[in-house]
Write a protein that holds these residues in place. Sequence first.
Motif, PDB file in Angstrom:
ATOM      1  N   UNK A 190       0.808  -1.217   0.000  1.00 62.65           N
ATOM      2  CA  UNK A 190       0.000   0.000   0.000  1.00 62.65           C
ATOM      3  C   UNK A 190       0.848   1.277   0.000  1.00 62.65           C
ATOM      4  N   UNK A 191       2.173   1.126  -0.012  1.00 63.23           N
ATOM      5  CA  UNK A 191       3.053   2.286  -0.016  1.00 63.23           C
ATOM      6  C   UNK A 191       2.826   3.106  -1.288  1.00 63.23           C
ATOM      7  N   UNK A 192       2.705   4.404  -1.123  1.00 62.21           N
ATOM      8  CA  UNK A 192       2.518   5.326  -2.247  1.00 62.21           C
ATOM      9  C   UNK A 192       3.884   5.605  -2.868  1.00 62.21           C
ATOM     10  N   UNK A 193       4.044   5.203  -4.125  1.00 62.60           N
ATOM     11  CA  UNK A 193       5.335   5.382  -4.795  1.00 62.60           C
ATOM     12  C   UNK A 193       5.722   6.849  -4.917  1.00 62.60           C
ATOM     13  N   UNK A 194       4.726   7.730  -4.851  1.00 63.05           N
ATOM     14  CA  UNK A 194       5.015   9.165  -4.946  1.00 63.05           C
ATOM     15  C   UNK A 194       5.322   9.779  -3.578  1.00 63.05           C
ATOM     16  N   UNK A 195       5.096   9.008  -2.515  1.00 61.35           N
ATOM     17  CA  UNK A 195       5.346   9.496  -1.159  1.00 61.35           C
ATOM     18  C   UNK A 195       5.734   8.309  -0.284  1.00 61.35           C
TER      19      UNK A 195
END
Length: 207
Positions: A31-36
């Motif tokens: 679920x990690x946001x690649x943009x953050x």
Amino acid sequence: MSLAEVAEEHAAVRRRYARIVADEAVRLWGQVDAANIAGSWRVLLLRLLVVLTGAQQAAAGRADAYLDEVLDVQGVDPTAVARVDPAALAGVASDGRDLADLLYQPVISTLVGIRSGMAVGQALAGGGASLDMITRTQVADAGRVADQVAMVARPQATGYVRMLVGRSCSRCAILAGRRYGWSAGFQRHPRLPVRLRAHPGPGGHGR
């Protein structure tokens, strides 16, 4: 049960705890946001911290009952001068640092990879592999340390016998069955839990 069966069951339960945490780590890391990456993981990390801490405590909480049973099977007095406090071995990394700090390390390795030119997906995959190893190791280490504490608390248990877990390399196979004094340690491969089978001293008497 036989002595080997007691040890096998103990190790199997501990592996299940580690697998549950590792599965949750995979789910949350996905679920990690690649943009953050850093910001999103700081939030997700808190959920994993609760699960990992609980698994550490559960793994450590088995130590006294395990030592009682494994000594009893050998006809040795399992009386302890103290009992393990599982909570004391949970919520902290095995190297002494804050557990949350350790769980943040995959973010650091991921960002370092990206800055060195690695594709974001590849870097995230590497971070996920690191997280998997961290979670499994921390559950195993909490249980291992608890076993050692429980062994020291029983005067009749003066050492342990090294046993293999699953498929093992030739170097580990050579060491299988060797007896170690309770204060002796040994190197082990990452991700592999140490299985301790408490053993009485010569003649079953004290240290």
